[in-house]
Enzyme design. Structure first.
Site, PDB file in Angstrom:
ATOM      1  N   LYS A   3     -10.756 105.154 117.429  1.00  0.00           N
ATOM      2  CA  LYS A   3      -9.599 104.254 116.956  1.00  0.00           C
ATOM      3  C   LYS A   3      -9.561 103.132 117.728  1.00  0.00           C
ATOM      4  CE  LYS A   3      -6.918 107.671 114.588  1.00  0.00           C
ATOM      5  NZ  LYS A   3      -5.691 108.385 114.288  1.00  0.00           N
TER       6      LYS A   3
ATOM      7  N   LYS B  97      -7.267 109.057 105.743  1.00  0.00           N
ATOM      8  CA  LYS B  97      -6.120 108.520 104.925  1.00  0.00           C
ATOM      9  C   LYS B  97      -6.336 106.948 105.268  1.00  0.00           C
ATOM     10  CE  LYS B  97      -2.752 111.439 106.970  1.00  0.00           C
ATOM     11  NZ  LYS B  97      -3.063 111.311 108.380  1.00  0.00           N
TER      12      LYS B  97
ATOM     13  N   LYS C 291     -16.014 111.096 107.772  1.00  0.00           N
ATOM     14  CA  LYS C 291     -14.645 112.192 107.270  1.00  0.00           C
ATOM     15  C   LYS C 291     -13.867 111.414 106.200  1.00  0.00           C
ATOM     16  CE  LYS C 291     -10.763 112.071 109.523  1.00  0.00           C
ATOM     17  NZ  LYS C 291      -9.715 112.118 110.427  1.00  0.00           N
TER      18      LYS C 291
HETATM   19  P1  TYM Z   1      -3.921 113.941 110.341  1.00  0.00           P
HETATM   20  O1  TYM Z   1      -2.681 113.348 110.038  1.00  0.00           O
HETATM   21  O2  TYM Z   1      -4.957 113.006 110.479  1.00  0.00           O
HETATM   22  O3  TYM Z   1      -4.455 115.086 109.418  1.00  0.00           O
HETATM   23  C1  TYM Z   1      -3.590 116.182 109.110  1.00  0.00           C
HETATM   24  C2  TYM Z   1      -4.236 117.464 108.821  1.00  0.00           C
HETATM   25  O4  TYM Z   1      -5.249 117.227 107.851  1.00  0.00           O
HETATM   26  C3  TYM Z   1      -6.719 117.642 108.629  1.00  0.00           C
HETATM   27  N1  TYM Z   1      -7.573 116.651 108.038  1.00  0.00           N
HETATM   28  C4  TYM Z   1      -8.778 117.090 107.372  1.00  0.00           C
HETATM   29  N2  TYM Z   1      -9.408 118.195 106.952  1.00  0.00           N
HETATM   30  C5  TYM Z   1     -10.585 118.384 106.396  1.00  0.00           C
HETATM   31  N3  TYM Z   1     -11.075 117.274 105.936  1.00  0.00           N
HETATM   32  C6  TYM Z   1     -10.637 116.033 106.320  1.00  0.00           C
HETATM   33  N4  TYM Z   1     -11.435 114.990 105.733  1.00  0.00           N
HETATM   34  C7  TYM Z   1      -9.510 115.721 106.966  1.00  0.00           C
HETATM   35  N5  TYM Z   1      -8.591 114.898 107.287  1.00  0.00           N
HETATM   36  C8  TYM Z   1      -7.509 115.198 107.682  1.00  0.00           C
HETATM   37  C9  TYM Z   1      -6.494 117.271 110.111  1.00  0.00           C
HETATM   38  O5  TYM Z   1      -7.393 117.931 110.714  1.00  0.00           O
HETATM   39  C10 TYM Z   1      -5.268 118.087 110.165  1.00  0.00           C
HETATM   40  O6  TYM Z   1      -5.314 119.353 110.294  1.00  0.00           O
HETATM   41  N6  TYM Z   1      -3.358 114.417 115.310  1.00  0.00           N
HETATM   42  C11 TYM Z   1      -2.798 115.331 113.896  1.00  0.00           C
HETATM   43  C12 TYM Z   1      -1.543 115.433 113.646  1.00  0.00           C
HETATM   44  C13 TYM Z   1      -0.867 116.040 114.739  1.00  0.00           C
HETATM   45  C14 TYM Z   1      -0.778 117.606 114.818  1.00  0.00           C
HETATM   46  C15 TYM Z   1       0.102 117.941 115.815  1.00  0.00           C
HETATM   47  C16 TYM Z   1      -1.513 118.609 114.249  1.00  0.00           C
HETATM   48  C17 TYM Z   1       0.071 115.767 115.565  1.00  0.00           C
HETATM   49  N7  TYM Z   1       0.500 116.701 116.178  1.00  0.00           N
HETATM   50  C18 TYM Z   1       0.130 119.128 116.465  1.00  0.00           C
HETATM   51  C19 TYM Z   1      -1.733 119.718 114.492  1.00  0.00           C
HETATM   52  C20 TYM Z   1      -0.447 120.253 115.633  1.00  0.00           C
HETATM   53  C21 TYM Z   1      -3.314 114.291 112.937  1.00  0.00           C
HETATM   54  O7  TYM Z   1      -3.781 113.177 113.252  1.00  0.00           O
HETATM   55  O8  TYM Z   1      -3.774 114.841 111.735  1.00  0.00           O
END
Ligand code: TYM
Length: 341
Positions: free
Chosen positions: A112, A200, A197
């Protein structure tokens, strides 16, 4: 009862990757077997260049989609991170335990930060410290399991390391959490670039299926997925990433197994067609419920208000205990004898 915590960032429209990698499991499994909290992590959305109005809009939409995906506020807690001060309060303490080197090793930071620089933007300090805030999200709730997609496993590992270090230095305070991954579709790939990957914040939406895409848009995106010049349908993530991705998606949507599904198909065309229809069917009920919830924004607000209250009550004792353990005096709530004198 097992404590589960997970979060999702309101940085873009939610994708099929978010749904298959995380959200669907939260709704179908985790909320029913564990004491679980699901959080729209809006503070994390401020780590890269952002538009305040868009963050507000996406925070509301993300919360609504969590409910539309089946999270039931009667059995789990759904809330916004910024409504619970404990996250930021704990994050600072953990910054005093984590190291600069650990932060700079994080893959997502490297990716990023490079993207921000390539766009001629400066890199926010919060992008570097983001995994510490994520560790605080997790540790504040005595979390045992963190159901996420594969891309977040490194961050959960960091939360584990920080918890262990804090406990060793200052006495047992935190539960040490662990990652749980879905059996299939732990990393859904971009349909136009299956070595990347599905995210979003991807620049072009052509390879990304959004949860709110109309059925015909979903069909078009899946039918146009990039594959390779082979003809045989085999499950090989390294050599045939495009086909493997479609098989993963189909398996996740139908409850099957990607390897056995490969044997069923003799052409890429029929695999794409069935995958497109399976995705449309999986998204149909989510979209229908989303429409209903959009007509009742007060309900969503009430869920978030009650959720924040429950989350606050749950996090407070652990975060207070961490403040004491690390050497900070508790605030005096009643006049002490010396003050009276
Ligand atoms: P984020 O918002 O990018 O994604 C949310 C969840 O979706 C999963 N995910 C995916 N799984 C499979 N294939 C993909 N292409 C894909 N894209 C996203 C992510 O693995 C995630 O589980 N840092 C985290 C948010 C966060 C968080 C936390 C998660 C902040 N604090 C505490 C767990 C516990 C994030 O950016 O997820």
């Amino acid at each position: 009862m097992t404590r589960v915590f997970s979060g999702i960032q309101p940085t873009g429209h939610l994708t099929l990757g978010n749904y298959l990698g995380a959200m669907r499991r939260w709704a179908e499994v985790d909320q029913h077997r564990a004491d679980s909290l699901f959080c729209v992590v809006d503070l994390h959305a401020l780590t890269v260049d952002h538009d305040p109005a868009r963050v507000r809009r996406l925070s509301r939409q993300t919360a609504t989609l969590l409910l539309a995906s089946g999270l039931d506020p009667e059995v789990c807690t759904v809330f916004l991170q910024s409504h619970v001060d404990e996250h930021a309060r704990l994050s600072y303490l953990l910054e005093c335990v984590a190291t600069d080197g650990e932060m700079r090793r994080m893959i997502q930071y490297k990716e990023k930060a490079a993207k921000e620089r390539a766009r001629g933007r400066s890199v926010r300090l919060s992008l570097l410290t983001y995994p510490v805030l994520m560790a605080a999200d997790i540790l504040a709730y005595g979390t045992e399991e963190v159901p996420v997609g594969e891309d977040q496993a490194q961050h959960v590992e960091l939360a584990r390391d920080v918890a262990v270090r804090f406990n060793q230095r200052y006495g047992h305070t935190f539960v040490v959490p662990r990652t749980t991954l879905p059996q299939v579709a732990a990393r859904v790939m971009n349909l136009q670039d299956p070595r990347r990957k599905m995210g979003k914040s991807d620049d072009s939406g052509a390879g990304v299926v959004y949860l709110l895409d109309e059925p015909d848009v979903v069909r078009k995106k899946v039918l146009r997925a990039v594959t390779d010049s082979g003809r045989e349908v085999v499950y090989d993530r390294a050599e045939r990433p495009g086909i493997a991705n479609l098989l993963d998606i189909l398996a996740a949507c139908t409850g099957g197994n990607p390897e056995s599904l490969a044997a069923v198909y003799d052409s890429y065309g029929s695999l794409k067609k069935d995958t497109a229809e399976a995705v449309v069917e999986v998204l149909r009920p989510v979209q229908a419920r989303h429409r209903e919830l959009c007509a009742d924004p007060v309900y969503v607000e009430e869920v978030l208000r009650d959720g924040a209250e429950k989350a606050r009550a749950s996090a407070r004792p652990t975060v207070d205990a961490a403040y004491r353990a690390i050497g900070l005096l508790p605030p005096v709530t009643e006049p002490s004898l010396s003050a009276v004198r």
